[in-house]
Design a protein around this motif. Structure first.
Motif: not given
Ligand SMILES: NC(=O)c1ccc[n+]([C@@H]2O[C@H](COP(=O)([O-])OP(=O)(O)OC[C@H]3O[C@@H](n4cnc5c(N)ncnc54)[C@H](OP(=O)(O)O)[C@@H]3O)[C@@H](O)[C@H]2O)c1
Length: 200
Positions: A40-41, A66, A68, A10
């Motif tokens: 995942i933790t 992460c 910041y 999601n």
């Molecule tokens: N977005 C970018 O442009 C981008 C670019 C490069 C790399 N990344 C990397 O991609 C990763 C995800 O980023 P994102 O932008 O997709 O973040 P996001 O939109 O905030 O989504 C994070 C997802 O991870 C879930 N989550 C959080 N903690 C969890 C856990 N302990 N166990 C299982 N699920 C968990 C959240 O679920 P809930 O909402 O239910 O908590 C949410 O669905 C990060 O490491 C980021 O550094 C992102």
């Protein structure tokens, strides 16, 4: 068609990965709103997920929380939050998951371009991304039963530019569908131990 567990489905990166998995049966997993609930933790939660799903050919993880802050301001607690999610969480996905995944299966992990293009406040993200990129390059030599491991190292998504754009002057975002191609290449190809960079 493979059965793929997509963790973090999601989130913004989860939605990007999904665009590259259209020919597969995708089982979604995450903290809420998915087919399966996983944290995942937690090693126990990961083990339950893999046991409950049963047969699967691939795991795609897009979760890596992460913190910041500038290096001098970042607390040990903030470091540990990042390490336990983006680094150990992902290592444990492979460590536990390899016991359950099908022969010749694959793991695809998430990192991010900030370990090779540093910006202020992102030291924990950059450090753990670098650790995971190194992990996949090295652990690939030790995986049993033809199992492959790769990481996707994208720049910022167009879909996330409103959140991260201000901290990333001079960066060019890429569409989620382009990052989805890298996930597709990892899951459907034969590459192993590779970091797939997606940059503009
Ligand atoms: N977005 C970018 O442009 C981008 C670019 C490069 C790399 N990344 C990397 O991609 C990763 C995800 O980023 P994102 O932008 O997709 O973040 P996001 O939109 O905030 O989504 C994070 C997802 O991870 C879930 N989550 C959080 N903690 C969890 C856990 N302990 N166990 C299982 N699920 C968990 C959240 O679920 P809930 O909402 O239910 O908590 C949410 O669905 C990060 O490491 C980021 O550094 C992102």
């Amino acid at each position: 068609m493979k059965t793929v567990i997509l963790i973090g489905a999601n989130g913004k990166m989860g939605q990007a990965a999904l665009t590259g998995l259209s020919k597969h049966k995708v089982i979604t997993a995450g903290r809420s709103g998915c087919d399966y609930t996983v944290d995942i933790t937690s090693v126990e939660s990961l083990r339950n997920l893999f046991k409950e799903v049963g047969h699967f050919d691939a795991v795609v993880n897009t979760v890596g929380v992460c913190e910041y802050a500038s290096f001098t301001e970042m607390t040990e607690k903030q470091w540990m939050t990042t390490i336990l999610s983006k680094m150990m969480g992902q290592i444990n996905i492979v460590r536990i998951g390899q016991e359950y995944i099908a022969d010749n299966g694959s793991f695809t992990l998430i990192t991010g371009i900030l370990n090779i293009k540093p910006i202020p406040f992102a030291i924990a993200d950059a450090t753990t991304s670098g650790a995971i990129d190194t992990f996949v390059q090295c652990v690939a030599h030790e995986m049993p039963r033809g199992i492959r491991v790769n990481s996707i190292n994208p720049t910022v998504l167009e879909e996330a530019w409103d959140v991260y754009g201000e901290m990333m002057p001079g960066f060019q975002p890429v569409p989620g569908s382009l990052v989805g191609k890298a996930f597709e290449r990892s899951v459907d190809g034969f590459i192993n131990g590779q970091v797939l960079y997606v940059d503009a």
